[in-house]
Scaffold this motif. Structure first.
Motif, PDB file in Angstrom:
ATOM      1  N   GLU A 141      -6.416   2.316 -15.612  1.00  0.00           N
ATOM      2  CA  GLU A 141      -5.811   1.087 -15.085  1.00  0.00           C
ATOM      3  C   GLU A 141      -4.321   1.029 -15.406  1.00  0.00           C
ATOM      4  OE1 GLU A 141      -9.840  -1.627 -14.856  1.00  0.00           O
ATOM      5  OE2 GLU A 141      -8.566  -1.774 -16.646  1.00  0.00           O
ATOM      6  N   GLN A 142      -3.973   1.505 -16.579  1.00  0.00           N
ATOM      7  CA  GLN A 142      -2.542   1.538 -16.906  1.00  0.00           C
ATOM      8  C   GLN A 142      -1.801   2.518 -15.976  1.00  0.00           C
ATOM      9  OE1 GLN A 142      -1.302   2.569 -20.949  1.00  0.00           O
ATOM     10  NE2 GLN A 142       0.824   2.756 -20.199  1.00  0.00           N
ATOM     11  N   LEU A 143      -2.466   3.632 -15.736  1.00  0.00           N
ATOM     12  CA  LEU A 143      -1.866   4.619 -14.827  1.00  0.00           C
ATOM     13  C   LEU A 143      -1.667   4.000 -13.434  1.00  0.00           C
ATOM     14  CD1 LEU A 143      -0.912   7.490 -14.266  1.00  0.00           C
ATOM     15  CD2 LEU A 143      -3.293   8.217 -14.056  1.00  0.00           C
ATOM     16  N   ALA A 144      -2.675   3.254 -12.983  1.00  0.00           N
ATOM     17  CA  ALA A 144      -2.583   2.605 -11.665  1.00  0.00           C
ATOM     18  C   ALA A 144      -1.372   1.668 -11.637  1.00  0.00           C
ATOM     19  CB  ALA A 144      -3.865   1.838 -11.366  1.00  0.00           C
ATOM     20  N   GLN A 145      -1.200   0.934 -12.699  1.00  0.00           N
ATOM     21  CA  GLN A 145      -0.087  -0.017 -12.787  1.00  0.00           C
ATOM     22  C   GLN A 145       1.254   0.718 -12.704  1.00  0.00           C
ATOM     23  OE1 GLN A 145      -0.060  -3.160 -12.791  1.00  0.00           O
ATOM     24  NE2 GLN A 145       2.113  -3.467 -13.330  1.00  0.00           N
ATOM     25  N   GLU A 146       1.355   1.816 -13.419  1.00  0.00           N
ATOM     26  CA  GLU A 146       2.623   2.576 -13.404  1.00  0.00           C
ATOM     27  C   GLU A 146       2.865   3.215 -12.034  1.00  0.00           C
ATOM     28  OE1 GLU A 146       3.074   5.259 -16.738  1.00  0.00           O
ATOM     29  OE2 GLU A 146       2.234   3.768 -18.113  1.00  0.00           O
ATOM     30  N   LEU A 147       1.797   3.643 -11.412  1.00  0.00           N
ATOM     31  CA  LEU A 147       1.951   4.231 -10.068  1.00  0.00           C
ATOM     32  C   LEU A 147       2.505   3.167  -9.116  1.00  0.00           C
ATOM     33  CD1 LEU A 147      -1.335   6.330  -9.883  1.00  0.00           C
ATOM     34  CD2 LEU A 147       1.004   7.228  -9.703  1.00  0.00           C
ATOM     35  N   ARG A 148       1.932   1.971  -9.189  1.00  0.00           N
ATOM     36  CA  ARG A 148       2.412   0.888  -8.312  1.00  0.00           C
ATOM     37  C   ARG A 148       3.898   0.613  -8.548  1.00  0.00           C
ATOM     38  NH1 ARG A 148      -2.877  -1.306  -8.427  1.00  0.00           N
ATOM     39  NH2 ARG A 148      -3.549  -1.108  -6.267  1.00  0.00           N
TER      40      ARG A 148
ATOM     41  N   LEU B  14       0.205   1.234  -1.698  1.00  0.00           N
ATOM     42  CA  LEU B  14      -0.175   0.339  -2.802  1.00  0.00           C
ATOM     43  C   LEU B  14      -1.679   0.041  -2.751  1.00  0.00           C
ATOM     44  CD1 LEU B  14       2.738  -2.287  -2.871  1.00  0.00           C
ATOM     45  CD2 LEU B  14       2.344  -0.407  -4.465  1.00  0.00           C
ATOM     46  N   GLY B  15      -2.215  -0.030  -1.558  1.00  0.00           N
ATOM     47  CA  GLY B  15      -3.633  -0.368  -1.410  1.00  0.00           C
ATOM     48  C   GLY B  15      -4.574   0.748  -1.816  1.00  0.00           C
ATOM     49  N   ALA B  16      -4.071   1.976  -1.854  1.00  0.00           N
ATOM     50  CA  ALA B  16      -4.971   3.116  -2.090  1.00  0.00           C
ATOM     51  C   ALA B  16      -4.824   3.708  -3.493  1.00  0.00           C
ATOM     52  CB  ALA B  16      -4.712   4.197  -1.033  1.00  0.00           C
ATOM     53  N   VAL B  17      -4.168   3.000  -4.413  1.00  0.00           N
ATOM     54  CA  VAL B  17      -3.885   3.575  -5.733  1.00  0.00           C
ATOM     55  C   VAL B  17      -5.173   3.885  -6.508  1.00  0.00           C
ATOM     56  CG1 VAL B  17      -2.890   3.092  -8.010  1.00  0.00           C
ATOM     57  CG2 VAL B  17      -1.557   2.621  -5.962  1.00  0.00           C
ATOM     58  N   GLU B  18      -6.043   2.892  -6.668  1.00  0.00           N
ATOM     59  CA  GLU B  18      -7.262   3.133  -7.462  1.00  0.00           C
ATOM     60  C   GLU B  18      -8.165   4.149  -6.766  1.00  0.00           C
ATOM     61  OE1 GLU B  18      -6.137   0.056  -6.882  1.00  0.00           O
ATOM     62  OE2 GLU B  18      -5.609  -0.673  -8.884  1.00  0.00           O
ATOM     63  N   LEU B  19      -8.248   4.027  -5.449  1.00  0.00           N
ATOM     64  CA  LEU B  19      -9.093   4.961  -4.694  1.00  0.00           C
ATOM     65  C   LEU B  19      -8.622   6.403  -4.912  1.00  0.00           C
ATOM     66  CD1 LEU B  19     -11.315   5.519  -2.651  1.00  0.00           C
ATOM     67  CD2 LEU B  19      -9.700   4.962  -0.810  1.00  0.00           C
TER      68      LEU B  19
ATOM     69  N   ASP C 117      -6.378  10.872   5.877  1.00  0.00           N
ATOM     70  CA  ASP C 117      -6.019  10.668   7.277  1.00  0.00           C
ATOM     71  C   ASP C 117      -4.573  10.158   7.361  1.00  0.00           C
ATOM     72  OD1 ASP C 117      -7.875  10.567   9.867  1.00  0.00           O
ATOM     73  OD2 ASP C 117      -6.193   9.201  10.123  1.00  0.00           O
ATOM     74  N   ILE C 118      -3.817  10.664   8.270  1.00  0.00           N
ATOM     75  CA  ILE C 118      -2.398  10.334   8.484  1.00  0.00           C
ATOM     76  C   ILE C 118      -1.555  10.830   7.297  1.00  0.00           C
ATOM     77  CG2 ILE C 118      -0.654   8.574   9.064  1.00  0.00           C
ATOM     78  CD1 ILE C 118      -2.966   6.776  10.014  1.00  0.00           C
ATOM     79  N   GLY C 119      -1.898  10.381   6.090  1.00  0.00           N
ATOM     80  CA  GLY C 119      -1.121  10.818   4.918  1.00  0.00           C
ATOM     81  C   GLY C 119      -0.085   9.803   4.475  1.00  0.00           C
ATOM     82  N   HIS C 120      -0.039   8.657   5.169  1.00  0.00           N
ATOM     83  CA  HIS C 120       0.968   7.643   4.816  1.00  0.00           C
ATOM     84  C   HIS C 120       0.554   6.825   3.598  1.00  0.00           C
ATOM     85  CE1 HIS C 120      -2.110   5.375   6.711  1.00  0.00           C
ATOM     86  NE2 HIS C 120      -1.435   4.254   6.746  1.00  0.00           N
ATOM     87  N   GLN C 121      -0.724   6.913   3.203  1.00  0.00           N
ATOM     88  CA  GLN C 121      -1.230   6.131   2.071  1.00  0.00           C
ATOM     89  C   GLN C 121      -1.236   6.957   0.789  1.00  0.00           C
ATOM     90  OE1 GLN C 121      -2.775   8.467   3.557  1.00  0.00           O
ATOM     91  NE2 GLN C 121      -4.719   7.691   4.333  1.00  0.00           N
ATOM     92  N   ALA C 122      -0.628   8.155   0.838  1.00  0.00           N
ATOM     93  CA  ALA C 122      -0.861   9.129  -0.231  1.00  0.00           C
ATOM     94  C   ALA C 122       0.293   9.239  -1.230  1.00  0.00           C
ATOM     95  CB  ALA C 122      -1.167  10.493   0.386  1.00  0.00           C
ATOM     96  N   TYR C 123       1.063   8.155  -1.406  1.00  0.00           N
ATOM     97  CA  TYR C 123       2.180   8.245  -2.360  1.00  0.00           C
ATOM     98  C   TYR C 123       1.655   8.426  -3.790  1.00  0.00           C
ATOM     99  CZ  TYR C 123       5.398   6.620   1.345  1.00  0.00           C
ATOM    100  OH  TYR C 123       6.151   6.483   2.487  1.00  0.00           O
ATOM    101  N   ALA C 124       0.573   7.715  -4.149  1.00  0.00           N
ATOM    102  CA  ALA C 124       0.015   7.879  -5.497  1.00  0.00           C
ATOM    103  C   ALA C 124      -0.456   9.328  -5.664  1.00  0.00           C
ATOM    104  CB  ALA C 124      -1.134   6.910  -5.732  1.00  0.00           C
ATOM    105  N   HIS C 125      -1.070   9.858  -4.620  1.00  0.00           N
ATOM    106  CA  HIS C 125      -1.521  11.257  -4.642  1.00  0.00           C
ATOM    107  C   HIS C 125      -0.352  12.199  -4.939  1.00  0.00           C
ATOM    108  CE1 HIS C 125      -3.332  15.007  -3.004  1.00  0.00           C
ATOM    109  NE2 HIS C 125      -2.177  15.135  -2.379  1.00  0.00           N
ATOM    110  N   LYS C 126       0.787  11.938  -4.299  1.00  0.00           N
ATOM    111  CA  LYS C 126       1.950  12.809  -4.552  1.00  0.00           C
ATOM    112  C   LYS C 126       2.389  12.705  -6.008  1.00  0.00           C
ATOM    113  CE  LYS C 126       3.853  13.025   0.053  1.00  0.00           C
ATOM    114  NZ  LYS C 126       4.738  14.015   0.631  1.00  0.00           N
TER     115      LYS C 126
END
Ligand SMILES: Cc1ncc(C[n+]2csc(CCOP(=O)(O)OP(=O)(O)O)c2C)c(N)n1
Length: 630
Positions: free
Chosen positions: A23-30, A48-53, A71-80
């Motif tokens: 959860e802390q990691l999720a917060q820092e990613l956001r 922002l919506g896909a961080v925990e997922l 899909d698309i790849g636009h939701q993948a900033y946390a992944h990067k």
């Protein structure tokens, strides 16, 4: 508290984390996503919506051996950020920096790359089928949004996956938003599933109960099966995914790692196809993005504290001019109807919708359907206008040929973002449509030099007997007054702006203004350079071109489009076919995929700036005169 994110190079570094650490990691990613996108813009809401997922997927799946396909790849900033690209993250979408989508050359964790919606399931299923044939043992999961799930391709893949029954997890990331609020029956169906949270639990409990009833074969067994079926249908009328052969888990709160992780684990272990329905909120954790998800889908820079966009004010965009022109025309004619494939905001058809809600159709991310739907509307006597980005029209190519042009139907394709597009890069460049449209019989293609001509061409296109594509670029127009009456330009006529003995620049679209600048530069050095605004790519204004050819030494064609099959090719074909015998050189974009970065940078790099063109023009004029026999 010490940063957790800074210690993460790959998902391996957090696979042992506790839920509070995650959860802390999720917060820092956001925070990192927000800080960066506020500076340079980007896909804020989806990421922002896909961080925990994203964290849960990399926690449970053994990536990169297992394949997680976005899909698309636009939701993948946390992944990067958790796959080795944290230090370059600030360069996202900028020249030479990280792509705004996934890129296989950036990381082995990018199992797939795209930019267009609805491709993930087919790509992932291809990998799963290859795994089976090669007797490999990795797992495959695809993450697809509820918006992308309106794409026909996604259902073609589900159809095959339900048939092959191989191991693959389809994570439906349902935030009830496409860019705009998601529309359509599939979206409504997901809402039904979402709002029936008792469904899964009740069904599982009753099934478990029935499974515990001792069954002594034959008729009793069949009765129990029938009861199970009835329970299933009574709680919610059928579950499409189960009936297609999937195990359905859901709906699950996509921000709750405590529930996400165990469910993902059992989905990963399941020996067959699974649909995992995850509910997320677009923009999660940043109030302005939660409250204004459309604006925060892909904003430019913004101020974090207030959520205000830092907008440079400028002239209206081409999209806006198009939409206002269409609304003007629609006030006069009741047969005009407008179609968008999930882009009401980008195409500015939201304005049309506000004025004529009954004559406006958002068909979802379904460009193929949109084109054939337009054909049906036209066949029944209406004047459909399908406003679509050049890059997304690619998907409807067969429908354009087979359903619109073959029947010679009066459908107007308002081809937005024609030309280079900047930050979205290679998958989104609008530089192929001239080539793929001009080969199709009956299709007419036009592009004005500015927003005044766009208005004129849109109005005129509504009176044509067959299909027309009117192209216009991304971004702001030239700021011309839109109050002035429209010039009456006969359809099919180009404009001979300047005569020039030494060379004539024949340009299309805003490149006409570049041509004029080139002419002015060379005039100062005593060269006589002509300029033609072609306006029509198909049919070409051959009478004008023949006349111009009689007054000049050579043609140089200019276009912000691929040279292969483009506008210059059309002119070169005509020069050859008609036996005109005038030397011709074509300037345009090379046969490569052009990455993200400022349009001006690439125009310069490919020799399409006024400066580069002036240099080329001079050296060619000198070559031509030295080869003239005395
Ligand atoms: C074929 C195609 N048409 C249109 C788009 C433009 N587009 C980018 S993201 C998006 C919405 C996607 O919605 P969803 O899949 O639900 O993902 P979310 O952004 O909500 O996470 C659209 C329409 C696209 N990328 N591809």
């Amino acid at each position: 508290m010490a940063s957790v994110l800074e210690r993460i190079q790959t998902p391996h570094d957090f696979r042992h984390f506790t839920i509070p650490q995650l959860e802390q990691l999720a917060q820092e990613l956001r925070e990192t996503i927000l800080r960066t996108t506020a500076r340079s813009g980007g896909h804020v809401g989806a990421s922002l919506g896909a961080v925990e997922l994203t964290l849960a997927l990399h926690y449970v799946y053994d990536t990169p051996t297992d394949k997680v396909v976005f899909d698309i790849g636009h939701q993948a900033y946390a992944h990067k950020l958790i796959t080795g690209r944290r230090e370059q993250f600030a360069t996202i979408r900028q020249l030479g920096g990280l792509s705004g989508f996934l890129k296989r050359r950036e990381s082995p964790f990018d199992a797939w790359e795209g930019g267009h919606a609805g491709t993930s399931l087919s790509g992932a299923l291809g990998m799963a089928a290859a795994r089976d044939l090669q007797r490999a043992s990795y797992q495959v999961a695809a993450v697809i949004g509820d918006g992308a799930l309106t794409a026909g391709m996604a259902w073609e893949a589900l159809n095959q996956l339900g048939h092959l029954k191989t191991r693959m997890v389809v994570v439906v990331n349902d935030n009830s938003m496409s860019i705009a609020p998601n529309v359509g029956a599939v979206s409504r169906y997901l809402t039904e599933l979402r709002t029936a949270p008792g469904y899964v639990r009740v069904k599982q409990e009753v099934e478990a109960l029935l499974d515990s009833v001792p069954v002594f074969g034959g008729p009793l067994k069949r009765t129990v099966e029938r009861i199970k079926d009835a329970v299933h249908h009574a709680v919610i009328p059928g579950n499409v995914f189960e009936e297609l052969g999937f195990k359905y888990y859901g709906p699950i709160d996509g921000h709750d790692l405590d529930s996400l992780i165990p469910v993902l684990r059992s989905a990963r272990e399941f020996d067959g196809p699974v649909v995992l329905h995850v509910i997320t909120q677009k923009g999660k954790g940043y109030r302005p993005a939660e409250e204004r998800p459309v604006q925060f889908h892909g904003p430019g820079p913004f101020e974090i504290s207030s959520g205000q966009m830092i907008k440079k004010s400028g002239p209206p965009s081409y999209s806006q001019v198009f939409s206002e022109t269409l609304v003007e025309a629609a006030r006069e004619r009741r047969d005009i109807v407008a179609i968008t494939a999930a882009m009401p905001d980008g195409t500015k058809l939201d304005y049309f919708q506000s004025q004529f809600p009954d004559r406006y159709f958002d068909v979802g991310i379904a460009e193929q359907h949109a084109a054939t739907f337009a054909a049906g509307l036209a066949m029944a006597g209406l004047r459909p206008v399908f406003a679509v980005y050049s890059t997304f029209l690619q998907r409807a190519y067969d429908q354009v040929i087979h359903d619109v042009c073959h029947h010679n139907l009066p459908v107007v394709f308002a081809v937005d973002r024609a030309g280079l597009v900047g930050g979205d890069g290679a998958t989104h460049q609008g530089v192929y449509d001239i080539a793929f449209l001009r080969t199709v019989p009956n299709m007419e293609i036009a592009m004005g030099k500015d927003e005044q001509e766009l208005r004129q061409l849109i109005r005129a296109s509504l009176d044509r007997p067959g299909p027309v594509a009117v192209r216009y670029p991304r971004g702001a127009g030239r700021g011309l007054s839109l109050e002035e009456p429209l010039p009456d330009v006969p359809w099919g006529r180009g404009e001979w702006i300047h005569q020039g003995r030494d060379l004539t620049l024949v340009a299309i679209g805003p490149m006409v203004y570049v041509a004029m600048e080139v002419r002015d530069r060379l005039a100062a050095d005593g060269y006589e350079v002509g300029v033609v605004n072609a306006r029509f790519i198909k049919p070409l204004d051959v009478n004008l071109l023949a006349e111009v050819a009689g007054s000049t030494q050579a043609f140089m064609t200019l276009e912000e489009h691929a040279l292969a099959g483009g506008f210059g090719s059309a002119i070169a074909e005509w020069v050859d076919d008609a036996g005109i015998g005038i030397p011709i050189r074509r300037e345009g974009l090379p046969d490569v995929f052009i990455d993200h970065g400022p349009t001006d940078y690439y125009l310069d790099m490919y020799g399409l700036s006024a400066e580069a063109l002036a240099r080329k023009a001079v050296s060619w004029i000198q070559e031509l005169s030295s080869s003239v026999k005395p």
